[in-house]
Design a protein around this motif. Sequence first.
Motif, PDB file in Angstrom:
ATOM      1  N   GLY A 235      11.950  40.833  74.700  1.00  0.00           N
ATOM      2  CA  GLY A 235      13.471  41.409  74.562  1.00  0.00           C
ATOM      3  C   GLY A 235      14.290  40.802  73.864  1.00  0.00           C
ATOM      4  O   GLY A 235      14.491  39.297  73.990  1.00  0.00           O
ATOM      5  N   ASP A 242      24.130  46.061  79.321  1.00  0.00           N
ATOM      6  CA  ASP A 242      22.846  46.531  79.166  1.00  0.00           C
ATOM      7  C   ASP A 242      21.797  45.547  80.379  1.00  0.00           C
ATOM      8  O   ASP A 242      20.595  46.200  80.455  1.00  0.00           O
ATOM      9  CB  ASP A 242      22.018  46.455  77.888  1.00  0.00           C
ATOM     10  CG  ASP A 242      22.668  47.234  76.791  1.00  0.00           C
ATOM     11  OD1 ASP A 242      23.240  48.009  77.389  1.00  0.00           O
ATOM     12  OD2 ASP A 242      22.572  46.921  75.738  1.00  0.00           O
ATOM     13  N   THR A 246      17.681  46.345  81.772  1.00  0.00           N
ATOM     14  CA  THR A 246      16.731  45.215  81.228  1.00  0.00           C
ATOM     15  C   THR A 246      16.259  44.836  82.646  1.00  0.00           C
ATOM     16  O   THR A 246      14.951  44.584  82.600  1.00  0.00           O
ATOM     17  CB  THR A 246      17.366  44.366  80.551  1.00  0.00           C
ATOM     18  OG1 THR A 246      17.753  44.762  79.491  1.00  0.00           O
ATOM     19  CG2 THR A 246      16.374  43.273  80.225  1.00  0.00           C
TER      20      THR A 246
END
Length: 680
Positions: A235, A242, A246
Amino acid sequence: MLISNDDVRRGIENDEFVPFFQPLVTLRTGELAGFEVLARWHHPTAGVLSPDRFIPIAEQNGWIDALTKRLMQKAFEAGKLIPEPLTLAFNVSPLQLHDLDLPKRIQSAAEDLGFPLQRIVIEVTESAVVDNVERAQTISNELKALGCKIALDDFGTGYSSLLHLQSLPFDELKVDRSFVGSMIQRRESRKIVAAVVGLGQSLGLTTVAEGIETREQAEMLLWLGCELGQGWLFGRPIPAEDLPTTVEMPREKISFNHSPGLWGGLAGNALPSQRLAHLQAVYDGAPVGLALLDRNLRYVTLNQRLADMNGASVEEHLRRPVAEMVPKAFHHFEAFMRRSLEGEVITGVEARRPAGPGQGDRDYLLSYQPVRDEGAEVVGVSVAVVDITDRKAAEAALRESEDHHRHMVELNPQIPWVLDAKGNAMAISPRWEQVTGMNAATAEGKGFLEAIHSEDRPSVENVIATSIRSGDPIDVECRILCRNNRWRWIRSRGAARRDASGIIIRWYGSVDDIDDQKKAEEALRKSEAQLKAIFNSVPVAILLAAEPDGRLSLSNPEASRIFRYPAPSRHIIENYAQWGAIRVNGRRLECGEYPLARALRGQKTSIEKALCLRADGTEAWVSLLGAPIVRGDGSVQGAVVVVQDIDEIKRERERLLTLAEALIKELKGQTSSARLEAEL
């Protein structure tokens, strides 16, 4: 675009700097371990700028503390979106590691926003330690006391020194991205990464690899024993908003589908030093001969087991070629070793080696595995040798035993069978096919029932079903159709086999041919019927006693007529006290003098005339003949008495004698002829 000091100052004043979060992943499980906090500048015209554009300016002009404080505050605020025990890692400037107030400022920022200090990792570079080791020690110890972890970042790129690792209380050691990025292509980088990981693990430090971009890199790092990783594979850095997505994102576990190496399959479960100790113990203690050969087929290492098989010490083998240590056998195995050096895995090679004088030959099973380095190059051959002499002997004995039992089954006049717990045929002797013409496949399940006579089949099915429910033995007789289209009687018997808990798991039994027995029984029944007809129709009474006390076991209808007693005939003896007395010549016989009693003692008796008291109270004249029934060994097992009714003959004779006597008397008395005629 050129960034100036004023631009940075203005950005700080306008709160334009924000934290981004890059995932850290546990390589062994693929699970999220935390995030590294990275600074980003939301520039009003240039967009999002990376740290290398503004951190050096902030350090040079004294803005780094203010920038770090604000980034930490925002990161700790966003940390509320990160569940425990995920961590946040922060990079600290070398200048800040000289500030003795740094621990207090970090503590204050974390506590103000409620983020646990135990979930904070402070990353420092070696260059920050070099300038003032003592002050760096003081700050690091204070951070450790607060519960924070300390990581040494970019190890190997600066003034790498074991002294620095020893001086500060580090918890983590980070492998720089420059080595990770080139480790697949460059052997030197692979060796550096392996050395850093091994060094960290030997010191008890968690190793973290930066800049992982490909799965192949992740697999190799896992194989080398690296524990945590970060990079674009897992990632890219993300803004705070976000984080929830995640955190919830499913992650794939790293496997060894592409990783080479002799011990790759063990890499995820232990540190390299632990694996080495573990594997050495397994290597030395394995009941299998093991060796590692180099590309010249020389022994690099081997265990004591293989040394014993070859008849030489371990030391005598090392660095010496296989051809020299086992010259007689080498030519048999050389081709396999050469193929393995080409990358082929070879298993299951059986070989026999002559043993010493007075000893039998030994059988071995050999396997050859190519040994690869971390770059997938074959550097040698791993050899495994298993002594299978005992196993081969056991297999031969088993085959002999199977042959023995197979012949016993095939030649057995009985027909063994096996049913499952539900009554389905699982196995049946080949003799079933010989007798019925039905092969084993057809007889399986319920197929065997097709050979049974339609009149007998319901009974057979009922017996089997009843035994399955109750667990009682199976015992049933029926007729089966044979190859010659004739029906034969069989008897099938079986019992249940149970497991440790008492549950029936199998039924074992056999079929016996009882056709001859059935025919004999039928002939006997016919013979008995004929004898019974004769027995019941003879004009004399026949009494049989088969018990020592003289009780009758059998008598015919003539006996009931003569003695006037009802069935059963046993009563003729039981009621001697009331009737059945016998008088001969006017004298009543004792019970022991009766023909039946004497016959039971082995004596034959014949009485021509006797007066017998009958059951209705009348008397009748009879003649009696008693004889013992003798076994083959001469012992008496019973007696028979034959009685003939002579009462009418006797009485008619007496009447005639009376008349004759009267006639003689009349003649003597000159009785008139008229009277004589009347009498006659």
